[in-house]
Design a protein around this motif. Sequence first.
Motif, PDB file in Angstrom:
ATOM      1  N   LEU A 185      78.712  51.231  55.311  1.00  0.00           N
ATOM      2  CA  LEU A 185      77.995  51.359  56.579  1.00  0.00           C
ATOM      3  C   LEU A 185      78.638  50.485  57.646  1.00  0.00           C
ATOM      4  N   GLU A 186      79.026  49.273  57.272  1.00  0.00           N
ATOM      5  CA  GLU A 186      79.692  48.375  58.221  1.00  0.00           C
ATOM      6  C   GLU A 186      81.010  48.976  58.696  1.00  0.00           C
ATOM      7  N   ASP A 187      81.791  49.519  57.776  1.00  0.00           N
ATOM      8  CA  ASP A 187      83.056  50.145  58.138  1.00  0.00           C
ATOM      9  C   ASP A 187      82.836  51.333  59.064  1.00  0.00           C
ATOM     10  N   THR A 188      81.778  52.105  58.779  1.00  0.00           N
ATOM     11  CA  THR A 188      81.454  53.259  59.617  1.00  0.00           C
ATOM     12  C   THR A 188      81.142  52.837  61.039  1.00  0.00           C
ATOM     13  N   LEU A 189      80.333  51.801  61.180  1.00  0.00           N
ATOM     14  CA  LEU A 189      79.899  51.371  62.507  1.00  0.00           C
ATOM     15  C   LEU A 189      81.044  50.777  63.328  1.00  0.00           C
ATOM     16  N   PHE A 190      81.982  50.112  62.666  1.00  0.00           N
ATOM     17  CA  PHE A 190      83.078  49.480  63.386  1.00  0.00           C
ATOM     18  C   PHE A 190      84.255  50.407  63.651  1.00  0.00           C
ATOM     19  N   LEU A 195      76.860  59.769  65.358  1.00  0.00           N
ATOM     20  CA  LEU A 195      75.858  60.573  66.046  1.00  0.00           C
ATOM     21  C   LEU A 195      74.600  60.631  65.181  1.00  0.00           C
ATOM     22  N   PHE A 196      73.504  60.065  65.683  1.00  0.00           N
ATOM     23  CA  PHE A 196      72.232  60.095  64.968  1.00  0.00           C
ATOM     24  C   PHE A 196      71.476  61.371  65.329  1.00  0.00           C
ATOM     25  N   VAL A 197      71.066  62.117  64.317  1.00  0.00           N
ATOM     26  CA  VAL A 197      70.338  63.370  64.516  1.00  0.00           C
ATOM     27  C   VAL A 197      69.086  63.361  63.637  1.00  0.00           C
ATOM     28  N   GLY A 198      67.943  63.708  64.231  1.00  0.00           N
ATOM     29  CA  GLY A 198      66.724  63.839  63.445  1.00  0.00           C
ATOM     30  C   GLY A 198      65.924  62.569  63.309  1.00  0.00           C
ATOM     31  N   TYR A 199      66.113  61.635  64.247  1.00  0.00           N
ATOM     32  CA  TYR A 199      65.354  60.391  64.209  1.00  0.00           C
ATOM     33  C   TYR A 199      64.470  60.273  65.439  1.00  0.00           C
ATOM     34  N   SER A 200      63.369  59.576  65.265  1.00  0.00           N
ATOM     35  CA  SER A 200      62.505  59.218  66.377  1.00  0.00           C
ATOM     36  C   SER A 200      62.477  57.701  66.471  1.00  0.00           C
ATOM     37  N   ILE A 201      62.491  57.180  67.680  1.00  0.00           N
ATOM     38  CA  ILE A 201      62.460  55.735  67.883  1.00  0.00           C
ATOM     39  C   ILE A 201      61.224  55.118  67.232  1.00  0.00           C
ATOM     40  N   SER A 202      60.140  55.900  67.108  1.00  0.00           N
ATOM     41  CA  SER A 202      58.886  55.365  66.564  1.00  0.00           C
ATOM     42  C   SER A 202      58.871  55.331  65.037  1.00  0.00           C
ATOM     43  N   ASP A 203      59.847  55.963  64.365  1.00  0.00           N
ATOM     44  CA  ASP A 203      59.874  55.970  62.906  1.00  0.00           C
ATOM     45  C   ASP A 203      60.138  54.564  62.371  1.00  0.00           C
ATOM     46  N   PRO A 204      59.294  54.074  61.454  1.00  0.00           N
ATOM     47  CA  PRO A 204      59.580  52.760  60.856  1.00  0.00           C
ATOM     48  C   PRO A 204      60.905  52.774  60.111  1.00  0.00           C
ATOM     49  N   ASN A 205      61.246  53.901  59.526  1.00  0.00           N
ATOM     50  CA  ASN A 205      62.519  54.057  58.836  1.00  0.00           C
ATOM     51  C   ASN A 205      63.682  53.835  59.801  1.00  0.00           C
ATOM     52  N   PHE A 206      63.611  54.458  60.974  1.00  0.00           N
ATOM     53  CA  PHE A 206      64.691  54.338  61.942  1.00  0.00           C
ATOM     54  C   PHE A 206      64.731  52.933  62.540  1.00  0.00           C
ATOM     55  N   GLY A 207      63.542  52.331  62.720  1.00  0.00           N
ATOM     56  CA  GLY A 207      63.497  50.963  63.227  1.00  0.00           C
ATOM     57  C   GLY A 207      64.241  50.015  62.304  1.00  0.00           C
ATOM     58  N   ASP A 208      64.082  50.225  61.007  1.00  0.00           N
ATOM     59  CA  ASP A 208      64.790  49.395  60.044  1.00  0.00           C
ATOM     60  C   ASP A 208      66.286  49.643  60.102  1.00  0.00           C
ATOM     61  N   VAL A 213      71.717  47.895  61.778  1.00  0.00           N
ATOM     62  CA  VAL A 213      72.896  48.097  62.622  1.00  0.00           C
ATOM     63  C   VAL A 213      73.137  46.868  63.494  1.00  0.00           C
ATOM     64  N   LYS A 214      72.063  46.350  64.096  1.00  0.00           N
ATOM     65  CA  LYS A 214      72.194  45.183  64.971  1.00  0.00           C
ATOM     66  C   LYS A 214      72.714  43.969  64.213  1.00  0.00           C
ATOM     67  N   ARG A 215      72.259  43.796  62.965  1.00  0.00           N
ATOM     68  CA  ARG A 215      72.740  42.665  62.171  1.00  0.00           C
ATOM     69  C   ARG A 215      74.232  42.806  61.885  1.00  0.00           C
ATOM     70  N   ASP A 219      76.580  40.605  68.315  1.00  0.00           N
ATOM     71  CA  ASP A 219      76.290  40.644  69.746  1.00  0.00           C
ATOM     72  C   ASP A 219      76.995  41.783  70.462  1.00  0.00           C
ATOM     73  N   LYS A 220      77.795  42.568  69.729  1.00  0.00           N
ATOM     74  CA  LYS A 220      78.491  43.688  70.370  1.00  0.00           C
ATOM     75  C   LYS A 220      77.495  44.770  70.731  1.00  0.00           C
ATOM     76  N   SER A 221      77.669  45.371  71.867  1.00  0.00           N
ATOM     77  CA  SER A 221      76.770  46.460  72.250  1.00  0.00           C
ATOM     78  C   SER A 221      77.073  47.684  71.414  1.00  0.00           C
ATOM     79  N   LEU A 222      76.036  48.498  71.166  1.00  0.00           N
ATOM     80  CA  LEU A 222      76.205  49.688  70.338  1.00  0.00           C
ATOM     81  C   LEU A 222      77.164  50.675  70.987  1.00  0.00           C
ATOM     82  N   THR A 223      77.074  50.841  72.292  1.00  0.00           N
ATOM     83  CA  THR A 223      77.929  51.818  72.955  1.00  0.00           C
ATOM     84  C   THR A 223      79.388  51.370  72.947  1.00  0.00           C
ATOM     85  N   GLN A 224      79.621  50.040  73.008  1.00  0.00           N
ATOM     86  CA  GLN A 224      80.994  49.552  72.968  1.00  0.00           C
ATOM     87  C   GLN A 224      81.679  49.914  71.669  1.00  0.00           C
ATOM     88  N   LYS A 225      80.904  49.911  70.568  1.00  0.00           N
ATOM     89  CA  LYS A 225      81.485  50.181  69.259  1.00  0.00           C
ATOM     90  C   LYS A 225      81.393  51.638  68.855  1.00  0.00           C
TER      91      LYS A 225
END
Length: 233
Positions: A185-190, A195-208, A213-215, A219-225
């Motif tokens: 997952l780390e390699d994927t993000l960097f 492209l995230f498909v099928g998620y809602s911001i309110s889903d506890p699953n997606f919040g986790d 991802v943030k961890r 401090d890098k922004s998501l769009t930058q990476k």
Amino acid sequence: MARHDPVPERPLKFLAKELQAGRLVLFVGAGLSHLAPAKDGSRRRLPLWDGLLDHIAKEFGINRSEFSDDPLRVLDMAVTVRDRPALIAEVANCIDAENFDPSKAHKELKDLPWAYFVTTNYDDLLNKDNKFRSIITEDLYLWEGVHSVKKLIYAIHGNLDNPHTLTREDYRCWGERNPRASRRLEDTLFNRTVLFVGYSISDPNFGDILNRVKRIMGDKSLTQKGLAPGLGA
């Protein structure tokens, strides 16, 4: 699905370029499975995360309002009320994917030249025809892609036979228990565009997932990476 404003042309061109270059990863959530039609022709749909938690709370006699601050704790409580095998059985009963066919979106998405797939879903609708190689458990990461020309699906939470990441405790310990998956997952993000498909911001699953991802990103922004916004349910 909820209605969305049209996606601006610039990010669409960027995504198309990344897709053609083999750098775009599709990260799939429950909203895609929710589109799957029932085989019996009824209007029934597979549950979104909130629906699954409602179902578990009802079946195990749990008051969901007591866990409004952390809905995934409903699943921990279900294990306390009975045990983990009972919870797994009820999750499989609720997510009865064998009674559903892949949606048009499933069929069209999986024909595109993604680098690979990542999913938090337990069902196999994305791979109903066994066209891809599913990496489900930590041990399989040792053999990913070996002697296989199939495109890979990283089911990072397991499947209905082995939903190894299900309770809040499982989520909390995910990185420790799944170090190879965590590194993937780390390699994927960097190194990829996601492209995230099928998620809602309110889903506890997606919040986790976002917290994970943030961890990883620090401090890098998501769009930058290269994290691309996706389509919610």
